[in-house]
Design an enzyme around this catalytic site. Structure first.
Site, mmCIF file in Angstrom:
data_model
loop_
_atom_site.group_PDB
_atom_site.id
_atom_site.type_symbol
_atom_site.label_atom_id
_atom_site.label_comp_id
_atom_site.label_asym_id
_atom_site.label_seq_id
_atom_site.Cartn_x
_atom_site.Cartn_y
_atom_site.Cartn_z
ATOM 1 N N TYR A 267 0.837 -1.208 0.000
ATOM 2 C CA TYR A 267 0.000 0.000 0.000
ATOM 3 C C TYR A 267 0.871 1.257 0.000
ATOM 4 C CZ TYR A 267 -3.590 3.379 1.458
ATOM 5 O OH TYR A 267 -4.440 4.456 1.513
ATOM 6 N N THR B 93 -13.793 5.361 7.227
ATOM 7 C CA THR B 93 -14.503 4.804 6.061
ATOM 8 C C THR B 93 -14.527 3.284 6.219
ATOM 9 O OG1 THR B 93 -12.508 4.406 4.766
ATOM 10 C CG2 THR B 93 -13.494 6.602 4.563
HETATM 11 P P1 NAP Z 1 -13.233 2.373 0.782
HETATM 12 O O1 NAP Z 1 -14.084 2.769 1.931
HETATM 13 O O2 NAP Z 1 -12.708 0.974 0.752
HETATM 14 O O3 NAP Z 1 -13.982 2.681 -0.592
HETATM 15 C C1 NAP Z 1 -13.286 2.441 -1.806
HETATM 16 C C2 NAP Z 1 -14.231 1.977 -2.878
HETATM 17 O O4 NAP Z 1 -13.448 1.551 -4.014
HETATM 18 C C3 NAP Z 1 -15.057 0.753 -2.441
HETATM 19 O O5 NAP Z 1 -16.383 0.857 -2.897
HETATM 20 C C4 NAP Z 1 -14.320 -0.372 -3.132
HETATM 21 O O6 NAP Z 1 -15.096 -1.538 -3.337
HETATM 22 C C5 NAP Z 1 -13.939 0.292 -4.443
HETATM 23 N N1 NAP Z 1 -12.967 -0.484 -5.186
HETATM 24 C C6 NAP Z 1 -12.080 -1.420 -4.726
HETATM 25 N N2 NAP Z 1 -11.406 -1.963 -5.745
HETATM 26 C C7 NAP Z 1 -11.861 -1.377 -6.874
HETATM 27 C C8 NAP Z 1 -11.554 -1.528 -8.243
HETATM 28 N N3 NAP Z 1 -10.658 -2.440 -8.674
HETATM 29 N N4 NAP Z 1 -12.195 -0.753 -9.154
HETATM 30 C C9 NAP Z 1 -13.122 0.150 -8.743
HETATM 31 N N5 NAP Z 1 -13.472 0.323 -7.463
HETATM 32 C C10 NAP Z 1 -12.842 -0.430 -6.537
HETATM 33 O O7 NAP Z 1 -11.948 3.347 0.692
HETATM 34 P P2 NAP Z 1 -11.750 4.841 1.248
HETATM 35 O O8 NAP Z 1 -11.253 4.745 2.634
HETATM 36 O O9 NAP Z 1 -12.936 5.676 0.940
HETATM 37 O O10 NAP Z 1 -10.501 5.288 0.361
HETATM 38 C C11 NAP Z 1 -10.631 5.950 -0.890
HETATM 39 C C12 NAP Z 1 -9.236 6.320 -1.377
HETATM 40 O O11 NAP Z 1 -8.600 7.163 -0.416
HETATM 41 C C13 NAP Z 1 -8.323 5.103 -1.558
HETATM 42 O O12 NAP Z 1 -7.486 5.308 -2.688
HETATM 43 C C14 NAP Z 1 -7.501 5.115 -0.290
HETATM 44 O O13 NAP Z 1 -6.254 4.470 -0.443
HETATM 45 C C15 NAP Z 1 -7.359 6.607 -0.043
HETATM 46 N N6 NAP Z 1 -7.069 6.911 1.350
HETATM 47 C C16 NAP Z 1 -7.934 6.566 2.329
HETATM 48 C C17 NAP Z 1 -7.630 6.845 3.648
HETATM 49 C C18 NAP Z 1 -8.548 6.484 4.779
HETATM 50 O O14 NAP Z 1 -8.110 6.628 5.940
HETATM 51 N N7 NAP Z 1 -9.760 6.051 4.543
HETATM 52 C C19 NAP Z 1 -6.427 7.490 3.967
HETATM 53 C C20 NAP Z 1 -5.557 7.825 2.939
HETATM 54 C C21 NAP Z 1 -5.891 7.537 1.629
HETATM 55 P P3 NAP Z 1 -14.942 -2.742 -2.243
HETATM 56 O O15 NAP Z 1 -15.629 -2.255 -1.009
HETATM 57 O O16 NAP Z 1 -15.608 -3.908 -2.904
HETATM 58 O O17 NAP Z 1 -13.460 -2.950 -2.049
#
Ligand code: NAP
Length: 255
Positions: free
Chosen positions: A156, A191
């Protein structure tokens, strides 16, 4: 209201979490929103919710790790809404959390395939449409772990470091086309991704407090904290901003 009037925005991984909040805020600010994800029921429901709020949205199933699917969906979005102005590369997974010497090739490739190659595919196939629109904005979700290290989840952290520099490279390549490219670096945001990550810990409440304490502001962020950054970078308010890193982390990287 209307900070994104007349713009068409594509958001990947938009059904949940940060993507969902960004889709709602962008639509509230007047953008027509293409909601892309692999979980169809939640994605369809979000598009309906946005339309019920008086916005414009449509859902597409799109696995960002499939180039053929990404290419087809970008063409369909441009045909449906008439143009593409904004791409938010948000889809991402956290992947295996164990020391580097225990990570398998498959675990490594799974994360890079979505978090890195997905950003490449979506950017590659959105660019012709952004050029046709006369310019635009690409917003890549990196992380605090694209800026600093941590002793877990090696695939990651590598992926988010890659996204940071892909953003700067593309910012330079496409500046003559009036396409801006920036990265956002969230701290821990509450999230489903973070909830699943913490569920694996022996004591979830203790783990949650421990993560909150990593941030000088004393708590995790909310999806809207990032969504407002997305709105800013998508809007013309940020017209002189490209190749930059928008850190929204409650002070995590300030020490
Ligand atoms: P999340 O809650 O897991 O939501 C991400 C969404 O993307 C989910 O609906 C997921 O589906 C979908 N997804 C997974 N694989 C995919 C694919 N191959 N093609 C299209 N969609 C796909 O994530 P989040 O926390 O909102 O994070 C969003 C972004 O912010 C990510 O890039 C993450 O790395 C970044 N980020 C998040 C945080 C944090 O603390 N939350 C911090 C830093 C950066 P599934 O549920 O089926 O996997």
């Amino acid at each position: 209201m209307n900070r994104l009037k007349d713009k068409v925005a594509v958001i990947t991984g938009a059904a949940l979490g940060i993507g969902r909040a960004a889709a709602i805020r962008m639509a509230d600010e007047g953008a027509a929103v293409a909601v892309l994800d692999i979980i169809d029921a939640e994605g369809e429901a979000l598009a309906l919710e946005i339309c019920d709020r008086g916005g414009q949205a449509r859902y597409w199933h799109c696995d960002v790790s499939s180039e053929a699917e990404v290419a087809r969906v970008m063409t369909e979005i441009a045909a449906h809404f008439g143009r593409i102005d904004v791409l938010v590369n948000n889809a991402g997974i956290s992947g295996a959390s164990k020391p580097t010497h225990e990570i398998t090739e498959a675990e490594w490739d799974l994360v890079q395939g979505i978090n890195v190659k997905g950003v490449f595919f979506c950017t590659k196939h959105a660019i012709p449409h952004l050029k046709a629109a006369g310019g635009g904005s690409i917003i890549n979700l990196s992380s605090i772990y694209g800026l600093v290290g941590a002793a877990d989840a090696p695939p990651y952290h590598a992926s988010k470091g890659a996204v940071r520099l892909m953003s700067k490279t593309d910012a330079m390549i496409y500046a003559p086309d009036r396409i801006r490219v920036n990265s956002i670096h969230p701290g821990f945001i509450w999230t489903p991704m973070v909830a699943h990550f913490l569920e694996d810990q022996p004591d979830v409440d203790e783990a949650r407090q421990g993560v909150a304490a990593l941030h000088p502001l004393g708590h995790m962020g909310e999806p809207d904290d990032i969504a407002w950054g997305v709105v800013y970078l998508a809007s013309d308010e940020s017209k002189f901003v490209t190749g930059s890193e928008l850190v929204i982390d409650g002070g995590y990287t300030a020490h």
